[in-house]
Design a protein around this motif. Structure first.
Motif, PDB file in Angstrom:
ATOM      1  N   ARG A   1       0.816  -1.216   0.000  1.00 40.62           N
ATOM      2  CA  ARG A   1       0.000   0.000   0.000  1.00 40.62           C
ATOM      3  C   ARG A   1       0.847   1.262   0.000  1.00 40.62           C
ATOM      4  N   HIS A   2       2.157   1.130  -0.164  1.00 41.68           N
ATOM      5  CA  HIS A   2       3.039   2.291  -0.166  1.00 41.68           C
ATOM      6  C   HIS A   2       3.626   2.510  -1.547  1.00 41.68           C
ATOM      7  N   ASN A   3       3.636   3.765  -1.962  1.00 39.63           N
ATOM      8  CA  ASN A   3       4.431   4.132  -3.118  1.00 39.63           C
ATOM      9  C   ASN A   3       5.900   4.067  -2.707  1.00 39.63           C
ATOM     10  N   MET A   4       6.761   3.612  -3.597  1.00 35.32           N
ATOM     11  CA  MET A   4       8.165   3.399  -3.248  1.00 35.32           C
ATOM     12  C   MET A   4       9.075   4.172  -4.176  1.00 35.32           C
ATOM     13  N   GLY A   5      10.222   4.555  -3.648  1.00 34.59           N
ATOM     14  CA  GLY A   5      11.173   5.287  -4.466  1.00 34.59           C
ATOM     15  C   GLY A   5      12.601   4.912  -4.158  1.00 34.59           C
ATOM     16  N   TRP A   6      13.471   5.137  -5.128  1.00 33.53           N
ATOM     17  CA  TRP A   6      14.917   5.058  -4.938  1.00 33.53           C
ATOM     18  C   TRP A   6      15.465   6.476  -5.069  1.00 33.53           C
ATOM     19  N   PHE A   7      16.247   6.865  -4.084  1.00 33.58           N
ATOM     20  CA  PHE A   7      16.961   8.131  -4.104  1.00 33.58           C
ATOM     21  C   PHE A   7      18.455   7.855  -4.086  1.00 33.58           C
ATOM     22  N   ARG A   8      19.228   8.861  -4.419  1.00 33.65           N
ATOM     23  CA  ARG A   8      20.674   8.744  -4.270  1.00 33.65           C
ATOM     24  C   ARG A   8      21.239  10.082  -3.821  1.00 33.65           C
ATOM     25  N   GLN A   9      22.378   9.973  -3.165  1.00 32.49           N
ATOM     26  CA  GLN A   9      23.067  11.172  -2.694  1.00 32.49           C
ATOM     27  C   GLN A   9      24.557  11.007  -2.892  1.00 32.49           C
ATOM     28  N   ALA A  10      25.107  11.856  -3.723  1.00 27.78           N
ATOM     29  CA  ALA A  10      26.548  11.868  -3.966  1.00 27.78           C
ATOM     30  C   ALA A  10      27.196  12.858  -2.993  1.00 27.78           C
ATOM     31  N   PRO A  11      28.470  12.709  -2.724  1.00 26.06           N
ATOM     32  CA  PRO A  11      29.157  13.620  -1.793  1.00 26.06           C
ATOM     33  C   PRO A  11      28.996  15.073  -2.213  1.00 26.06           C
ATOM     34  N   GLY A  12      28.565  15.902  -1.266  1.00 24.66           N
ATOM     35  CA  GLY A  12      28.418  17.322  -1.535  1.00 24.66           C
ATOM     36  C   GLY A  12      27.184  17.705  -2.316  1.00 24.66           C
ATOM     37  N   LYS A  13      26.330  16.727  -2.581  1.00 21.26           N
ATOM     38  CA  LYS A  13      25.123  17.015  -3.357  1.00 21.26           C
ATOM     39  C   LYS A  13      23.876  16.683  -2.546  1.00 21.26           C
ATOM     40  N   GLU A  14      22.763  17.221  -2.984  1.00 22.86           N
ATOM     41  CA  GLU A  14      21.506  16.921  -2.317  1.00 22.86           C
ATOM     42  C   GLU A  14      21.000  15.541  -2.730  1.00 22.86           C
ATOM     43  N   ARG A  15      20.167  14.995  -1.869  1.00 27.45           N
ATOM     44  CA  ARG A  15      19.541  13.719  -2.186  1.00 27.45           C
ATOM     45  C   ARG A  15      18.531  13.939  -3.309  1.00 27.45           C
ATOM     46  N   GLU A  16      18.599  13.066  -4.311  1.00 28.79           N
ATOM     47  CA  GLU A  16      17.732  13.239  -5.467  1.00 28.79           C
ATOM     48  C   GLU A  16      16.984  11.955  -5.788  1.00 28.79           C
ATOM     49  N   LEU A  17      15.799  12.124  -6.338  1.00 26.94           N
ATOM     50  CA  LEU A  17      15.008  10.972  -6.743  1.00 26.94           C
ATOM     51  C   LEU A  17      15.615  10.339  -7.986  1.00 26.94           C
ATOM     52  N   VAL A  18      15.735   9.036  -7.960  1.00 27.76           N
ATOM     53  CA  VAL A  18      16.188   8.275  -9.122  1.00 27.76           C
ATOM     54  C   VAL A  18      14.982   7.719  -9.876  1.00 27.76           C
ATOM     55  N   ALA A  19      14.099   7.071  -9.142  1.00 25.74           N
ATOM     56  CA  ALA A  19      12.901   6.477  -9.740  1.00 25.74           C
ATOM     57  C   ALA A  19      11.891   6.201  -8.637  1.00 25.74           C
ATOM     58  N   ASN A  20      10.621   6.163  -9.016  1.00 24.22           N
ATOM     59  CA  ASN A  20       9.611   5.732  -8.057  1.00 24.22           C
ATOM     60  C   ASN A  20       8.565   4.887  -8.755  1.00 24.22           C
ATOM     61  N   ILE A  21       7.801   4.181  -7.942  1.00 20.92           N
ATOM     62  CA  ILE A  21       6.829   3.230  -8.464  1.00 20.92           C
ATOM     63  C   ILE A  21       5.603   3.239  -7.567  1.00 20.92           C
ATOM     64  N   GLY A  22       4.439   3.229  -8.186  1.00 20.50           N
ATOM     65  CA  GLY A  22       3.213   3.260  -7.428  1.00 20.50           C
ATOM     66  C   GLY A  22       2.951   1.941  -6.725  1.00 20.50           C
ATOM     67  N   TRP A  23       2.077   2.028  -5.707  1.00 13.09           N
ATOM     68  CA  TRP A  23       1.775   0.791  -5.006  1.00 13.09           C
ATOM     69  C   TRP A  23       0.976  -0.148  -5.886  1.00 13.09           C
ATOM     70  N   ARG A  24       0.332   0.435  -6.879  1.00 12.59           N
ATOM     71  CA  ARG A  24      -0.320  -0.382  -7.889  1.00 12.59           C
ATOM     72  C   ARG A  24       0.487  -0.258  -9.189  1.00 12.59           C
ATOM     73  N   SER A  25       1.681  -0.888  -9.166  1.00 16.28           N
ATOM     74  CA  SER A  25       2.537  -0.819 -10.362  1.00 16.28           C
ATOM     75  C   SER A  25       1.773  -1.359 -11.560  1.00 16.28           C
ATOM     76  N   PRO A  26       2.010  -0.930 -12.807  1.00 11.79           N
ATOM     77  CA  PRO A  26       3.350  -0.552 -13.259  1.00 11.79           C
ATOM     78  C   PRO A  26       3.608   0.939 -13.395  1.00 11.79           C
ATOM     79  N   ASP A  27       2.860   1.798 -12.709  1.00  7.85           N
ATOM     80  CA  ASP A  27       3.163   3.225 -12.777  1.00  7.85           C
ATOM     81  C   ASP A  27       4.558   3.512 -12.249  1.00  7.85           C
ATOM     82  N   THR A  28       5.358   4.192 -13.056  1.00 10.76           N
ATOM     83  CA  THR A  28       6.723   4.528 -12.655  1.00 10.76           C
ATOM     84  C   THR A  28       7.095   5.908 -13.186  1.00 10.76           C
ATOM     85  N   THR A  29       8.045   6.553 -12.524  1.00  9.66           N
ATOM     86  CA  THR A  29       8.667   7.758 -13.065  1.00  9.66           C
ATOM     87  C   THR A  29      10.163   7.651 -12.862  1.00  9.66           C
TER      88      THR A  29
END
Length: 127
Positions: free
Chosen positions: A31-59
């Motif tokens: 029941r949760h939308n899920m995401g992958w984020f990444r953070q490189a040294p000295g940079k802000e955390r950024e969204l890589v991809a996310n997926i709805g709880w009712r996949s296959p919705d993705t961004t």
């Protein structure tokens, strides 16, 4: 509560693949939308991809579109990020995150829109 544990990070050569996994426990993962984020040294955390709880919705972030498919298996409460054609600029700590918000995925792009986080897994891409 949702507990998240990432795995699969490591050192890989540019051009190679790596698959990250995120095991979830606790409240209903499906029941949760899920995401992958990444953070490189000295940079802000950024969204890589996310997926709805009712996949296959993705961004996807433009920088990974076509290279990093995101998927989930609700039967085993696991989120995946298949990283292909890795580049040195993909080096970062990767985090999985869960959002309980009932919003469109395109609205779930900032860290503040996610409620639960894993501890992160390091990915280093060498040239």
């Amino acid at each position: 509560q949702v507990q998240l544990v990432e795995s699969g990070g490591g050192l890989v050569q540019a051009g190679g693949p790596l698959r990250l996994s995120c095991a979830a426990s606790g409240r209903v993962f499906s029941r949760h939308n899920m995401g992958w984020f990444r953070q490189a040294p000295g940079k802000e955390r950024e969204l890589v991809a996310n997926i709805g709880w009712r996949s296959p919705d993705t961004t996807y972030a433009d920088s990974v579109k076509g290279r990093f498919p995101i998927s989930r298996d609700n039967t085993i409460n696991t989120l995946y990020l298949q990283m292909n054609s890795l580049k040195t600029e993909d080096t970062a700590v990767y985090y999985c995150a869960a959002s309980a918000r009932n919003e469109f995925l395109v609205s779930l792009v900032t860290p503040t829109t996610y409620d639960y986080w894993g501890q992160g897994t390091q990915v280093i891409v060498s040239s």
